[in-house]
Design a protein around this motif. Structure first.
Motif, short mmCIF file in Angstrom:
data_model
loop_
_atom_site.label_atom_id
_atom_site.label_comp_id
_atom_site.label_asym_id
_atom_site.label_seq_id
_atom_site.Cartn_x
_atom_site.Cartn_y
_atom_site.Cartn_z
N ARG A 37 48.96 35.99 4.44
CA ARG A 37 47.75 35.32 4.92
C ARG A 37 48.06 34.44 6.13
O ARG A 37 49.16 33.95 6.29
CB ARG A 37 47.15 34.42 3.84
N ILE A 38 47.04 34.28 6.94
CA ILE A 38 47.03 33.23 7.94
C ILE A 38 46.08 32.17 7.38
O ILE A 38 44.90 32.45 7.17
CB ILE A 38 46.54 33.71 9.31
N LYS A 59 36.70 39.60 16.09
CA LYS A 59 37.66 40.48 16.75
C LYS A 59 39.03 39.79 16.73
O LYS A 59 39.18 38.69 17.24
CB LYS A 59 37.21 40.79 18.16
N VAL A 60 39.97 40.46 16.11
CA VAL A 60 41.29 39.89 15.84
C VAL A 60 42.34 40.75 16.54
O VAL A 60 42.29 41.99 16.46
CB VAL A 60 41.55 39.86 14.32
N ARG A 65 47.03 42.60 12.05
CA ARG A 65 46.54 43.57 11.06
C ARG A 65 47.41 43.48 9.80
O ARG A 65 48.62 43.37 9.87
CB ARG A 65 46.59 44.99 11.63
N GLY A 66 46.78 43.49 8.66
CA GLY A 66 47.50 43.40 7.40
C GLY A 66 47.59 41.99 6.84
O GLY A 66 47.95 41.79 5.69
N VAL A 83 37.75 34.58 5.20
CA VAL A 83 37.22 35.15 6.44
C VAL A 83 37.30 36.67 6.42
O VAL A 83 36.35 37.36 6.81
CB VAL A 83 37.99 34.59 7.67
N SER A 84 38.41 37.21 5.94
CA SER A 84 38.61 38.66 5.94
C SER A 84 37.62 39.40 5.05
O SER A 84 37.33 40.56 5.30
CB SER A 84 40.04 39.00 5.49
#
Length: 93
Positions: A37-38, A59-60, A65-66, A83-84
């Motif tokens: 996680r971030i 937009k990331v 990714r992941g 958020v995800s």
């Protein structure tokens, strides 16, 4: 509204903006590699807490990714915001 997720080591959040950008909040981050996680938290002095409710798509950069994005509020009233799961994520290079 679409939003671009930007993070970096800057003195002020405005340093992450490109000409014509509007910022809808900011804060701090750290990587939790154990849980992929971030973790986002706190707020920007200039722009306040992220206003997630204004976004439909985040937009990331594809380098993240992941990793799941989670925002932790710094109060005892809100649960963390996943958020995800709550926003549609699009990855870009």
């Amino acid at each position: 509204m679409d939003g671009f997720f930007r993070l970096g080591m800057v003195n002020q959040h405005k340093d992450l903006l490109k000409p014509g950008d509007q910022c809808i909040g900011g804060g701090y981050y750290h990587f939790d590699y154990t849980s992929n996680r971030i973790i986002l938290d706190r707020s920007s002095y200039d722009f306040g807490k992220p206003k997630w409710h204004l976004l439909e798509v985040l937009k990331v950069p594809s380098v993240y990714r992941g990793l799941r994005l989670v925002y932790k509020y710094d109060d005892n009233f809100h649960d963390e915001f996943n958020v995800s799961e709550e926003l549609r994520i699009e990855y870009y290079d």
